[in-house]
Design a protein around this motif. Sequence first.
Motif, PDB file in Angstrom:
ATOM      1  N   VAL A  83       0.829  -1.210   0.000  1.00 21.03           N
ATOM      2  CA  VAL A  83       0.000   0.000   0.000  1.00 21.03           C
ATOM      3  C   VAL A  83       0.859   1.253   0.000  1.00 21.03           C
ATOM      4  N   VAL A  84       1.981   1.221   0.726  1.00 19.57           N
ATOM      5  CA  VAL A  84       2.814   2.412   0.893  1.00 19.57           C
ATOM      6  C   VAL A  84       3.866   2.494  -0.209  1.00 19.57           C
ATOM      7  N   THR A  85       4.386   3.692  -0.430  1.00 23.64           N
ATOM      8  CA  THR A  85       5.432   3.895  -1.446  1.00 23.64           C
ATOM      9  C   THR A  85       6.761   3.308  -1.002  1.00 23.64           C
ATOM     10  N   GLU A  86       7.103   3.534   0.269  1.00 23.49           N
ATOM     11  CA  GLU A  86       8.339   2.997   0.846  1.00 23.49           C
ATOM     12  C   GLU A  86       7.989   2.253   2.124  1.00 23.49           C
ATOM     13  N   ALA A  87       8.338   0.990   2.192  1.00 23.13           N
ATOM     14  CA  ALA A  87       8.035   0.180   3.367  1.00 23.13           C
ATOM     15  C   ALA A  87       9.215   0.072   4.319  1.00 23.13           C
ATOM     16  N   VAL A  88      10.333   0.757   3.992  1.00 24.40           N
ATOM     17  CA  VAL A  88      11.507   0.762   4.860  1.00 24.40           C
ATOM     18  C   VAL A  88      11.899   2.202   5.158  1.00 24.40           C
ATOM     19  N   ASP A  89      12.603   2.398   6.283  1.00 22.54           N
ATOM     20  CA  ASP A  89      13.037   3.738   6.639  1.00 22.54           C
ATOM     21  C   ASP A  89      14.375   4.055   5.970  1.00 22.54           C
ATOM     22  N   ILE A  90      14.955   5.202   6.299  1.00 21.56           N
ATOM     23  CA  ILE A  90      16.185   5.651   5.654  1.00 21.56           C
ATOM     24  C   ILE A  90      17.363   4.748   5.993  1.00 21.56           C
ATOM     25  N   TRP A  91      17.242   3.968   7.095  1.00 21.31           N
ATOM     26  CA  TRP A  91      18.331   3.074   7.500  1.00 21.31           C
ATOM     27  C   TRP A  91      18.128   1.664   6.938  1.00 21.31           C
ATOM     28  N   GLY A  92      17.092   1.490   6.103  1.00 22.33           N
ATOM     29  CA  GLY A  92      16.852   0.196   5.477  1.00 22.33           C
ATOM     30  C   GLY A  92      16.089  -0.787   6.328  1.00 22.33           C
ATOM     31  N   LYS A  93      15.535  -0.353   7.468  1.00 18.26           N
ATOM     32  CA  LYS A  93      14.750  -1.226   8.340  1.00 18.26           C
ATOM     33  C   LYS A  93      13.272  -1.128   7.988  1.00 18.26           C
ATOM     34  N   ASP A  94      12.555  -2.267   8.083  1.00 20.71           N
ATOM     35  CA  ASP A  94      11.124  -2.288   7.782  1.00 20.71           C
ATOM     36  C   ASP A  94      10.355  -1.377   8.740  1.00 20.71           C
ATOM     37  N   LEU A  95       9.411  -0.610   8.196  1.00 16.45           N
ATOM     38  CA  LEU A  95       8.505   0.150   9.035  1.00 16.45           C
ATOM     39  C   LEU A  95       7.578  -0.815   9.768  1.00 16.45           C
ATOM     40  N   VAL A  96       7.199  -0.454  10.984  1.00 15.28           N
ATOM     41  CA  VAL A  96       6.268  -1.262  11.771  1.00 15.28           C
ATOM     42  C   VAL A  96       4.882  -0.643  11.657  1.00 15.28           C
ATOM     43  N   TYR A  97       3.889  -1.453  11.315  1.00 13.34           N
ATOM     44  CA  TYR A  97       2.508  -0.987  11.135  1.00 13.34           C
ATOM     45  C   TYR A  97       1.611  -1.755  12.094  1.00 13.34           C
ATOM     46  N   LEU A  98       0.801  -1.040  12.855  1.00 12.05           N
ATOM     47  CA  LEU A  98      -0.137  -1.653  13.801  1.00 12.05           C
ATOM     48  C   LEU A  98      -1.481  -0.967  13.647  1.00 12.05           C
ATOM     49  N   SER A  99      -2.546  -1.761  13.511  1.00 13.91           N
ATOM     50  CA  SER A  99      -3.886  -1.190  13.370  1.00 13.91           C
ATOM     51  C   SER A  99      -4.856  -1.925  14.274  1.00 13.91           C
ATOM     52  N   ASP A 100      -5.995  -1.280  14.558  1.00 10.49           N
ATOM     53  CA  ASP A 100      -7.078  -1.942  15.276  1.00 10.49           C
ATOM     54  C   ASP A 100      -7.646  -3.032  14.368  1.00 10.49           C
ATOM     55  N   SER A 101      -7.738  -4.240  14.877  1.00  8.13           N
ATOM     56  CA  SER A 101      -8.147  -5.374  14.044  1.00  8.13           C
ATOM     57  C   SER A 101      -9.539  -5.186  13.460  1.00  8.13           C
ATOM     58  N   GLY A 102     -10.430  -4.550  14.227  1.00  6.70           N
ATOM     59  CA  GLY A 102     -11.782  -4.347  13.727  1.00  6.70           C
ATOM     60  C   GLY A 102     -11.850  -3.421  12.530  1.00  6.70           C
ATOM     61  N   LEU A 103     -10.920  -2.461  12.452  1.00  4.36           N
ATOM     62  CA  LEU A 103     -10.931  -1.507  11.340  1.00  4.36           C
ATOM     63  C   LEU A 103     -10.345  -2.114  10.070  1.00  4.36           C
ATOM     64  N   ALA A 104      -9.559  -3.156  10.210  1.00  2.00           N
ATOM     65  CA  ALA A 104      -9.044  -3.842   9.024  1.00  2.00           C
ATOM     66  C   ALA A 104     -10.067  -4.829   8.473  1.00  2.00           C
ATOM     67  N   ALA A 105     -11.053  -5.191   9.306  1.00  2.00           N
ATOM     68  CA  ALA A 105     -12.050  -6.181   8.887  1.00  2.00           C
ATOM     69  C   ALA A 105     -13.379  -5.557   8.492  1.00  2.00           C
ATOM     70  N   GLY A 106     -13.659  -4.320   8.949  1.00  2.00           N
ATOM     71  CA  GLY A 106     -14.966  -3.730   8.706  1.00  2.00           C
ATOM     72  C   GLY A 106     -14.891  -2.282   8.274  1.00  2.00           C
ATOM     73  N   ASN A 107     -16.053  -1.689   8.045  1.00  3.31           N
ATOM     74  CA  ASN A 107     -16.169  -0.317   7.551  1.00  3.31           C
ATOM     75  C   ASN A 107     -15.808   0.675   8.656  1.00  3.31           C
TER      76      ASN A 107
END
Length: 424
Positions: A83-107
């Motif tokens: 989804v994102v343009t860059e999934a790593v930071d300037i140091w080459g480490k993966d960005l960490v993404y955390l979301s509320d589970s209900g918002l990923a499953a519903g409207n």
Amino acid sequence: MSFITAKGTHMLNKGKGFTIVEMSIILVIFGLLFVISMHMVAPIVERIKQEKSKKIIDSSVISVIGFAQVNGRLPSTAEFPSVVTEAVDIWGKDLVYLSDSGLAAGNICDRDSTALTVQVCGGSSCTAPLDTIPNVAFLILSSGSNLNIQTNTTVNPVKAYQKGLAGIDDFTPVINRLQEYDDIVKWMTLSELRTAAGCEEAPLNILDVPLPSGLLSSPYDANFYATGGVPFADINGDTDSAEDYEWCVTSSAPGGLSYVCNPGDGALASSLTCGEASGTWQQCSSLELSGTPVTSGAFRIFVYVKDSSGNIGSRIFAVTIGSISGLNICPEYRVWNGKPAVKTDYRITALGVSGVCDAIFLNDEVTGSGSIGTLTPNEEMEMHTTSNGSCGGLESALTYNQAIVADTNGDCCIWFDQADRTCP
């Protein structure tokens, strides 16, 4: 070429170079300048990298919002890198993404609360957070220049520390390294996400309608109504055609009264919890409190409502039941300072929120000071040991229920020591 002098012959060579000593001095100077410049440049480079990673995270937040606008939900953890343009930071480490589970499953437009909370911590123990942000929709973080994720995203609430705070590493799934906190964290609340996504639905809410007072041995009836959110269809077999919600209470009804899922759906038992997956929930269009009171006094009622999307709303109500046999219950009480001192500090608190503190002279009315209002249901008046308007050192407190008992002549005026007082 040479010159003849009286003392002899001396040679003068054109283009004479530096001596070894002179070259050594020059090299030392250049070395010092190089070291100094590196010490000056390194922090500048570090700030540039920090700002670059912040821009990457900002761009990722915008991408997540765009996904939500199109799909009506948040991306899953697996979807995030695409989804994102860059999934790593300037140091080459993966960005960490955390979301509320209900918002990923519903409207997202059907929700007005989440289970995700962020705390901003000013100390390593975080026993007194600087800020607590509830209803967080999602967060994105970079591990920073130390390449060490120090924010534990596997627990709730998620604790984000002040930058530079020493001895921090909450993220235990990898090797534990206590370092200065330099994670770059950005979050968005559900309210902010709903606005960005253009949601128009009204949030779930219990109408703030004051409950009527009652009397012993006299029939009593009051109703609680909800609005907004995503109601259930009216399929529960009740006697009206209004849309339904699920209801739950955590306080026992006053003696002689009961909660009824209105109408015709049976009594609703009070529950100690009203969580999304726990508690005693019952579906109907409105909740009713009815019966014939057998206990007088002032009561607080904690009511919860839930819609079909799992959103939960709550509100606290106050109800007073008076006694026909002589116990009068006033909607508010005036209070006088009876403590034998020149001045005493007073203030009123309501549900943990403190009001204005004021120093009141002996025999003067506390509630007539202009800064302190009358004593009403769900409030208590604090008397402090100080007398300078700071309200330091709590000495005692007078609750609304105690004021009811103390007001033996029924004129709604008492001394703070709970002796009666005739209103002027």
